[in-house]
Structure formats: structure tokens, C-alpha cells
Design an enzyme around this catalytic site. Structure first.
Site, short mmCIF file in Angstrom:
data_model
loop_
_atom_site.label_atom_id
_atom_site.label_comp_id
_atom_site.label_asym_id
_atom_site.label_seq_id
_atom_site.Cartn_x
_atom_site.Cartn_y
_atom_site.Cartn_z
N LYS A 32 35.97 48.33 61.61
CA LYS A 32 35.86 49.70 62.13
C LYS A 32 37.19 50.23 62.65
O LYS A 32 37.48 51.42 62.50
CB LYS A 32 34.79 49.80 63.21
CG LYS A 32 35.08 49.05 64.49
CD LYS A 32 33.94 49.20 65.49
CE LYS A 32 34.21 48.39 66.75
NZ LYS A 32 35.33 48.91 67.53
N THR A 33 38.01 49.37 63.27
CA THR A 33 39.30 49.84 63.78
C THR A 33 40.19 50.29 62.63
O THR A 33 40.89 51.31 62.73
CB THR A 33 40.01 48.72 64.59
OG1 THR A 33 39.12 48.24 65.59
CG2 THR A 33 41.27 49.24 65.24
N ASP A 215 35.16 55.87 69.17
CA ASP A 215 34.83 54.47 68.90
C ASP A 215 33.73 54.01 69.85
O ASP A 215 33.56 54.56 70.94
CB ASP A 215 36.10 53.62 69.09
CG ASP A 215 35.93 52.21 68.57
OD1 ASP A 215 34.95 51.94 67.85
OD2 ASP A 215 36.80 51.36 68.88
N GLU A 216 32.97 52.98 69.45
CA GLU A 216 31.93 52.36 70.30
C GLU A 216 30.99 53.42 70.87
O GLU A 216 30.67 53.43 72.06
CB GLU A 216 32.57 51.56 71.44
CG GLU A 216 33.54 50.47 71.00
CD GLU A 216 32.87 49.24 70.43
OE1 GLU A 216 31.65 49.29 70.15
OE2 GLU A 216 33.57 48.23 70.23
N GLN A 246 24.75 46.48 68.80
CA GLN A 246 25.69 45.83 69.72
C GLN A 246 25.77 46.55 71.07
O GLN A 246 26.73 46.39 71.81
CB GLN A 246 27.09 45.76 69.10
CG GLN A 246 27.15 44.88 67.87
CD GLN A 246 28.57 44.66 67.39
OE1 GLN A 246 29.35 43.93 68.01
NE2 GLN A 246 28.92 45.28 66.28
N ARG A 585 29.94 36.48 66.82
CA ARG A 585 31.30 36.07 67.24
C ARG A 585 31.80 34.92 66.37
O ARG A 585 32.99 34.62 66.35
CB ARG A 585 31.31 35.59 68.70
CG ARG A 585 30.90 36.58 69.79
CD ARG A 585 31.56 37.92 69.68
NE ARG A 585 30.74 38.84 68.90
CZ ARG A 585 31.18 39.95 68.34
NH1 ARG A 585 32.44 40.29 68.43
NH2 ARG A 585 30.37 40.74 67.65
#
Length: 698
Positions: A32-33, A215-216, A246, A585
């Protein structure tokens, strides 16, 4: 535009979307970044002036990373890349007179706010023992972040404690205004109020930031959501990236419904899922998918990977918590033998209270480790305070411990008083404790003397309870009602697991022996945070990180999912999202473990396996052979004689006994369930439970 060649089809579709609202459902590890930074570069290359672009991240670290990546793609651009709070500062500075501030206003941090609230307490004669200043700070923060009206505030502050909050709140607002100051919550609240009152100012920012990226988005709260909506209202060029699966920060005010409702807010929105994961193997992703699909409130998506199937997820059920951690250590040693480095491995747990046993056993094993997001257990403030009380009970003349806790919790004993005590002690050639003869410090002395007397007839676990109760440590943390205080209280309650385990293992109630053992374990020189170390952390702290190997421990109902979630609306679903974050993770290997029984908060508890394990498709799990986990008898009979075995054994002063650790000794006192025994000079006098199997009457 060579950068477009580095994107997969879905990522490219998101980057090339130019006008109109867009929701990018970015699964864990889906890049996503890269999508966000590449889209900013594409907008600039396609003719959008860089100063018309606003890119919002949630942390300063994420903002720095995005700026660095963007600078490589488009050098010397003028896009605004920063946090919501950084944007708020800019808007307030540029429009300070309209808000009633000078441009050189001061921003108070969390500690400054607490200091100010304490001053108001003093001015208004509010007793901090009845309502904690940090509780007031948290309530004021909620009021601001939820953009409450006066009527809503009146309904929100509806308990006796909240009446104090109401008194403080209005005075607090006045003081900030009179001092040309704002707090961190104001950095978001004031711009929203400004835009609501001054449509012309709002429109100028709408035209300035024609293209908005966030973002987020699943972690936005009410005020952040409102600010975003106001800025995007004119041009509708809002591009949000996030993953409702998330969203794990509900306790901080995040509202994941903001991302679920994006298509209702923007009817013409397009939705682009990013489902290709570049981090994990197929086995790990299918495990994550099989758990999260049980949530109702989510957007459908299924992560997949081109990294190959990978190893199955390993699941083992130990007979107790020590056995569980030992199996983790054994498995880590195997992994190190296969070529993995310590830094490739993360051990994740649900609560900080679980960290204590993990730390102790890693320390003894010699595996280097570092604790992220919390202090080493014995270095935590509340544990040091408790240990100082115990040392002071053992040795009233311990001046180091006295100095630390004479005003913990606060008793109004200041530095001037302590200095006088030091001078009196020196003048009379005595200890500070002996020098105490008046004032508030005399009450403290009487408290220590009372606990010293009571300690003679209490087990170590009961003594810890007494200290927490009589000193006010437990009450102070319970009344504070903040997340930090809940964690501190958890740690103090978990200390009782240490005393209970010590009692069971040694059969002694010797405070001196306990403190000696803790001193040897807690010696900071032995706790080295090597650069190449296994990482220990809570799952909340692990958000955004990745490890080649992940151990998710304590997978039991009541622990994970946490017992609190069973009574909270949407609690189970938030815990399941946390499980999803924990699983994703892992890049190559994932281990899940639990124990049939564990010592938690000084209690021996039996928890069933986590419901989340039952939700995983069996074909994905490599379950250890059941015979490995035949339950070892860990009950009272392992450590203590039964009533039938002890009914004919009576201890009297002068009796000779043999102890498995201390050897031959003489009973010098019998008090209830305890006997005091004089052993050889190197062991001295010990207080023992008389029915412990380590004792044999000769």
C-alpha cells in the site's frame, strides 16, 4: 513513468485512478505504501501541481518514509505529506486570528495537560483520590475527538466522577484560551470548527488540496473523518487506503465503520482490492483468511501469494505455561540451527502480563532478546515500587527503598521533608526510618510497621495482596481508568504468579529468599538487548512489522480472545482482527501455541484452546503428536502432602526436620500452617509451609 512497470495490475489500476473517490482495500503486505507514493508521483507527472496534493499518514515515521520515497520519484516536489496533527498545526497557524489565537500559540503535550489539570484540581479543591487527573484528561480528550456539543457533553458526563470532569473541563478550556495555548486534540478539533463557521476559508483549502490521499483509513476517529470529509466535499478527489480487517485500535477511538461506509459517503466511489501479498506464504495467508472470514462486519477479500505454499502452520498445546515457553525456546534453537538469525524471529502475545514468564525463561536460556513497546518486567515502575515496599518490609532501614516509595502513591511527603529526615538520621547516627517521629511520614512508618508485623503470618502471595491494598497502589490504578493504568495493574497482579510459583517450587515463605532470587534474575547487566535478538512484543505493538518467523503464544479463550471482549459490543470481532494482524506478521513460518493450564495473576487457571484455532482449516495445521502433550500432573499433590498424609504429623518447637534444599534443621516456631526452621549458618531461619513435600520430620 518507469515506476508503473514495478506494479501489479491492481496496484496499477489504483495508481492510474485520477479523479473521483476511490477506496483501496489493501490487505496485509500488499504494497500500500508503494501505491500511495506512486500515485502522488503519477498525479504530478500527469499535470497536477504538487502543491494541490495532500497525503495523510498516521505516524511521523510513516510520513518520513513516504516523503523519502516520493523525493526519489519526483525530486523537489511540494506535496503536503504528514500526519493529521501536522496538517492541523498548519491550518491553525495560517488562520490563528479567526480561531482566537496568536500565530505564536503554544502546543501542550500530554504531560503539560496533566500538570494543568492538577493545578485546576488544587484551585477547585477536587480530591485526586476521588477522581484521577489522568481520568479527567482522557474524558476531555474523548469530548474533543468526538466533537461533542454542550448537550452531548452533559449526557456523556453522567457519573459522580464525571461531575468533577465537568467542573475541570470548562476551566481548562478557559485557561487554554487565556494562555494562547492548544492541546493535541485541538489540532484536529479547531480546524473542523473553523471550516464549519467560515465557508470561505474551507473553500480556499478545498481548492488548495484538490487531491487527497489518506493512509490507514480504518483507524480514523470521528474528528479525523469529519475533517477529511469537509476537505474533499468540493472536488471529491479523495483516495483512501486501508483494511477493515486490520482495525485493532477501537480502544483509542478508531471507528472502522468509516471505511465500511465509504461507498455510502461517496456514491460514485470505485473500490480496488489489493489481494496479492508480497510478505507471506500461501499457507500463512490461507490461515489468516480462514480466521477473518468469520467476521460479519468486513469487506470481502482474500489474500493470495506467489511465494509458494510454504510450511504448514505449527500448532502445539503444552501442559502448562512453562512447558509452552520451553517448547518455543526449543523450536527457536532448531531454527537457529537451520540458519535463521535471532532477529528474524518475533514472539507475540496478547497482553503485557504474559511477557514476564517469557522474559525470565529467555534470560535463563541464553537466547538474546529485546522487548518492544514495554519495559523489561522488573524495570517497570510499578514492579520496582512493589519490590521496594517488600524490601522495606524485610528491612525497615533500607533507605534506598524508603526514598522511592515514601510518597508512592502520593501522600504529600515532599523533598524538603525527606531532606530533613536525612539530616536527623545523620545527626543521630540512625536510619531515616528510625528518625521518623511526626507528620504524614509517621503514618507511612506505621503502615510499614503494620505490614512488617502481618508478613510474619502471611504467605508471600497474600503479602503482595496486602501491600497493594494497604499502600493504595491498587486503588490508585483502578480509579485512574486509563489504558496505561490497566496495564500497570495487570503487571502488579501478574507479580503474584511469581510468588505463587516460588512457594510451590520451594515450599518456603521466605521473603528474603524471594527477593534474592528476583535480584539475580532482574540484574540489568544480564539483560542485554543485542542487535541480533529475538523480538518479544504485544500484537498491538507489532502492527506494521514483519518477521520471517512468528510465534503467537497463549492462544486460549479468556487470554486471546481476551476475557474483556466477551462483554463488549463487537469485542470478539476486534479480537479476531487482532488475530489476523498477528498471523500476517509472519513471512515464512508461523507457530501457534497454548497451555492446558497457566499461572496468571497468581491464579492457576484452566483455559480451553482459543476459538480462533478451531476456525482454521485443519489441512493448514501441523499438529504436534498428542502423546507429547499428555498432561503432566500439576496439582496440589505434586507439592503438598494430602490431609490424610499429614493428620498424624504434628510439629512442635525442637522437632528435627530434613528439607530437600536446606538440609537438616530445627523447628523453632509453629504458627498456623507455617513452621519457622533454623538451618545451617549459610541458610539461616526459613518460614516454611508445614505440609510441603520438601519437608520430612525425623
Amino acid at each position: 513513468m518507469n515506476y508503473l512497470n514495478q506494479l501489479n495490475e491492481q496496484q496499477k489500476k489504483a495508481v492510474l485512478h485520477k479523479d473521483g473517490p476511490c477506496l483501496v482495500l489493501a490487505g496485509a503486505g500488499s504494497g500500500k505504501t508503494k501505491v500511495l507514493t506512486t500515485r502522488v508521483a503519477y498525479l504530478i507527472d500527469s499535470g497536477v501541481p504538487s502543491y494541490n496534493i495532500l497525503a495523510i499518514t498516521f505516524t511521523n515515521k510513516a510520513a518520513r518514509e513516504m516523503k523519502e520515497r516520493l523525493e526519489k520519484l519526483v525530486p523537489e516536489n511540494n506535496a503536503f505529506v504528514g500526519t493529521f496533527h501536522a496538517l492541523g498545526v498548519r491550518i491553525i497557524r495560517e488562520n490563528a486570528p479567526f480561531i482566537g489565537l496568536d500565530r505564536n500559540f503554544t502546543i501542550l503535550d500530554s504531560d503539560d495537560v496533566l500538570t494543568l489539570i492538577k493545578k485546576i484540581f488544587k484551585d477547585k479543591n477536587i480530591n485526586p483520590k476521588e477522581v484521577a487527573p489522568s481520568y479527567v484528561r482522557n474524558r476531555i480528550s474523548t469530548i474533543k475527538n468526538e466533537l461533542m456539543t454542550e448537550d452531548e457533553i452533559a449526557k456523556f458526563l453522567n457519573t459522580p466522577q464525571d461531575k468533577a470532569v465537568e467542573k475541570v473541563y470548562h476551566e481548562y478550556i478557559n485557561i487554554l484560551k487565556n494562555n494562547n495555548s492548544v492541546d493535541f486534540d485541538d489540532l484536529l478539533k479547531l480546524p473542523v470548527e473553523l471550516f464549519t463557521k467560515h465557508k470561505d476559508i474551507l473553500e480556499s483549502y478545498q481548492d488548495k488540496f484538490k487531491y487527497i490521499l489518506i493512509d490507514e483509513y480504518q483507524d480514523t476517529n470521528e474528528v479525523q473523518y469529519k475533517l477529511s470529509k469537509l476537505l474533499a466535499k468540493k472536488h471529491h478527489n479523495i483516495f483512501v487506503v486501508g483494511d477493515p480487517d486490520q482495525s485493532i485500535y477501537g480502544f483509542r477511538g478508531a471507528n472502522f465503520h468509516n471505511i465500511l461506509n465509504f461507498e455510502k459517503d461517496y456514491k460514485d466511489a470505485i473500490v480496488i482490492p489489493l489481494e496479492e501479498n508480497y510478505r507471506s506464504t500461501t499457507a500463512i495467508l490461507e490461515t489468516a483468511n480462514s480466521v477473518i472470514q468469520n467476521n460479519v462486519e468486513r469487506k470481502e477479500k482474500n489474500l493470495w501469494s506467489s511465494k509458494g505454499e510454504g510450511a504448514k502452520v505449527k500448532y502445539f498445546r503444552a501442559y502448562d505455561d512453562h512447558h509452552e515457553i520451553q517448547m518455543v525456546i526449543d523450536e527457536i534453537n532448531k531454527l537457529l540451527g537451520e540458519g535463521y538469525q535471532e532477529s528474524d524471529i518475533g514472539v507475540l502475545y496478547r497482553t503485557n502480563a504474559q511477557a514476564r514468564l517469557v522474559e525470565n525463561m529467555f534470560l535463563k536460556s541464553g537466547i538474546p532478546y529485546k522487548v518492544v513497546g514495554s519495559y523489561y518486567f522488573y524495570n517497570r515502575k510499578e514492579i520496582k515500587d512493589l519490590l521496594c515496599y517488600l524490601r522495606l518490609i524485610l528491612n525497615n532501614d533500607d533507605e534506598i527503598s524508603l526514598r522511592r516509595v515514601i510518597n508512592v502513591p502520593k501522600r504529600g511527603i515532599g523533598e524538603a521533608t525527606i531532606k530533613k529526615l536525612e539530616e536527623e538520621a545523620r545527626a543521630n547516627n540512625t536510619s531515616m526510618f528510625q528518625a521518623i517521629s511526626k507528620g504524614k511520614e509517621l503514618k507511612f512508618k506505621e503502615l510499614i510497621e503494620f505490614m512488617t508485623k502481618e508478613s510474619k503470618n502471611l504467605s508471600l502471595t497474600d503479602l503482595v495482596d496486602l501491600v497493594l491494598e494497604e499502600t493504595g497502589m491498587r486503588k490508585e490504578l483502578e480509579e485512574d481508568k486509563s489504558l496505561e493504568s490497566d496495564l500497570r495493574l495487570d503487571n502488579l497482579e501478574e507479580f503474584k504468579s511469581i510468588t505463587q510459583e516460588f512457594e510451590n517450587r520451594t515450599g518456603t515463605e521466605s521473603l528474603e529468599d524471594l527477593l534474592v532470587e528476583i535480584s539475580l534474575i532482574a540484574d540489568i547487566s544480564e539483560h542485554r538487548e543485542d542487535g541480533n535478538a529475538v523480538t518479544l512484543m504485544t500484537i498491538h505493538s507489532a502492527k506494521g512489522l514483519e518477521f520471517d518467523v512468528v510465534f503467537l503464544i497463549g492462544m486460549e479463550d479468556g487470554l486471546f480472545p481476551h476475557q474483556n471482549c466477551f462483554t463488549e459490543p463487537g469485542g470478539i470481532e476486534e479480537e479476531r482482527r487482532l488475530m489476523y494482524v498477528g498471523i500476517t506478521r509472519a513471512k515464512e513460518r508461523l507457530y501457534l501455541s497454548n497451555a492446558k493450564r497457566r499461572m496468571l495473576y497468581g491464579q492457576d487457571v484452566l483455559n480451553p484452546p482459543s476459538r480462533f484455532i478451531k476456525e482454521i482449516d485443519e489441512r493448514l495445521l501441523d499438529v504436534e503428536q498428542q502423546n507429547i502433550f499428555e498432561e503432566e500432573k500439576i496439582d496440589k499433590e505434586e507439592f503438598y502432602h494430602t490431609e490424610a498424609e499429614t493428620k498424624d504429623i504434628n510439629f512442635q518447637e525442637g522437632d528435627i526436620i530434613m528439607h530437600t534444599i536446606y538440609g537438616r534443621g530445627v523447628v523453632i516456631e509453629v504458627i498456623g500452617d507455617f513452621i519457622s526452621v533454623a538451618f545451617a549458618k549459610n541458610f539461616g531461619i526459613k518460614k516454611l509451609l508445614k505440609n510441603h513435600k520438601s519437608i520430612t520430620k525425623i
